[in-house]
Design a protein around this motif. Sequence first.
Motif, PDB file in Angstrom:
ATOM      1  N   ILE A  12       0.753  -1.510  -0.507  1.00  0.00           N
ATOM      2  CA  ILE A  12       0.204  -0.099  -0.699  1.00  0.00           C
ATOM      3  C   ILE A  12       1.233   1.363   0.224  1.00  0.00           C
ATOM      4  CG2 ILE A  12      -1.641  -1.161   1.377  1.00  0.00           C
ATOM      5  CD1 ILE A  12      -1.236   0.185   3.912  1.00  0.00           C
ATOM      6  N   GLU A  13       0.694   2.585  -0.386  1.00  0.00           N
ATOM      7  CA  GLU A  13       1.223   3.894  -1.307  1.00  0.00           C
ATOM      8  C   GLU A  13       0.332   4.308  -0.553  1.00  0.00           C
ATOM      9  OE1 GLU A  13       4.597   5.562  -4.136  1.00  0.00           O
ATOM     10  OE2 GLU A  13       3.394   3.275  -4.159  1.00  0.00           O
ATOM     11  N   LEU A  64     -10.485  -1.509   4.366  1.00  0.00           N
ATOM     12  CA  LEU A  64      -9.465  -1.615   3.287  1.00  0.00           C
ATOM     13  C   LEU A  64      -9.077  -2.599   2.594  1.00  0.00           C
ATOM     14  CD1 LEU A  64      -7.508   1.884   4.154  1.00  0.00           C
ATOM     15  CD2 LEU A  64      -9.701   1.982   2.120  1.00  0.00           C
ATOM     16  N   LEU A  65      -8.340  -3.237   3.242  1.00  0.00           N
ATOM     17  CA  LEU A  65      -7.689  -4.847   2.610  1.00  0.00           C
ATOM     18  C   LEU A  65      -9.157  -6.188   2.790  1.00  0.00           C
ATOM     19  CD1 LEU A  65      -4.034  -4.295   4.069  1.00  0.00           C
ATOM     20  CD2 LEU A  65      -5.008  -4.514   1.480  1.00  0.00           C
ATOM     21  N   THR A  98      -1.881   3.786  -2.920  1.00  0.00           N
ATOM     22  CA  THR A  98      -2.807   2.870  -4.457  1.00  0.00           C
ATOM     23  C   THR A  98      -1.768   1.531  -3.902  1.00  0.00           C
ATOM     24  OG1 THR A  98      -1.751   4.177  -6.215  1.00  0.00           O
ATOM     25  CG2 THR A  98      -1.682   1.266  -6.744  1.00  0.00           C
ATOM     26  N   MET A  99      -2.942   0.893  -3.926  1.00  0.00           N
ATOM     27  CA  MET A  99      -2.737  -0.669  -3.045  1.00  0.00           C
ATOM     28  C   MET A  99      -2.755  -2.160  -4.654  1.00  0.00           C
ATOM     29  SD  MET A  99      -5.797  -1.147  -0.107  1.00  0.00           S
ATOM     30  CE  MET A  99      -7.380  -1.440  -1.199  1.00  0.00           C
ATOM     31  N   SER A 157      -8.022  -2.873  -7.942  1.00  0.00           N
ATOM     32  CA  SER A 157      -9.834  -2.482  -8.550  1.00  0.00           C
ATOM     33  C   SER A 157     -10.397  -3.067  -7.744  1.00  0.00           C
ATOM     34  CB  SER A 157      -9.209  -3.086  -9.429  1.00  0.00           C
ATOM     35  OG  SER A 157      -9.400  -3.985 -10.763  1.00  0.00           O
ATOM     36  N   GLY A 158     -10.788  -4.311  -6.633  1.00  0.00           N
ATOM     37  CA  GLY A 158     -12.043  -4.161  -6.193  1.00  0.00           C
ATOM     38  C   GLY A 158     -12.587  -3.191  -5.303  1.00  0.00           C
ATOM     39  N   LYS A 159     -14.008  -3.544  -5.585  1.00  0.00           N
ATOM     40  CA  LYS A 159     -14.734  -2.199  -5.200  1.00  0.00           C
ATOM     41  C   LYS A 159     -15.819  -3.577  -3.582  1.00  0.00           C
ATOM     42  CE  LYS A 159     -14.808   0.842  -8.827  1.00  0.00           C
ATOM     43  NZ  LYS A 159     -13.768   1.804  -7.559  1.00  0.00           N
TER      44      LYS A 159
END
Length: 245
Positions: A4-5, A46-47, A57-58, A66-68
């Motif tokens: 994760i950034e 989040l994860l 960004t992950m 890109s999962g929602k």
Amino acid sequence: MLDIENVSKRYGETVALSDATIAFRQGTVHTILGENGSGKSTMVKLLSGIVEPDGGTMRLDGKPLSGKAPADFQAVGFATVFQEVLIAPDRTVTDNILLGLDSPFKRRVPRDKRRETAAAALGRFAITNVPLDAPAGSLPLAAQQLIVLARAVVRRPRVLILDEVTAALDYADRESVFRLMRQLAGEGALLLFITHRMDEVMSLSDRISILRGGRVVKTEDCGVSTPAELLKAMAPQTAAELSHA
């Protein structure tokens, strides 16, 4: 494997995570430490696909995640065991362990293999006997936690997130879960471990990240810092009070 950034997340005026950056290595137990309100729960959500980041960004294997929704994260190998025990109380233990594994159009576990598959998942770690045909809601909280953990294990996840999962377990089951964590890491999985018990941190972790006030203040190999130094990084005021007690 997973990184994760500059990930951030706000809830109204509350900043839950601010520019969080961590690289997670394959085949490791990576512990997340922090006080209540430090951002640990937000990172887990989040994860797990429960919430989306506001920025940053992950990436998994270098490719953006890109999962929602939770199903999107499960589809690429994530599984999460939350601190809250989530079961379908009126359904059997077997049904609970295999819950969500089948799609509407495809049964991943044949009907005649369901009990066997559920038993095998529990058998990897559960010391306590958990009756497969009992309604899950009729069992003690510790047994329900074992069921939820077996539900994650049966998916053979690449990334397993464990959020304070040992709190309800007795000593034998807790130690068995720790052995399972080491086995899964040895098989190449990444385990994200959230705990407040420093003995668990020091005995299980390969890497440690510390959150404070929604920020990542330290990521390092286990053993670089003493427990007292980790506490000071996590909660400076608490550490100061203890040093003067």
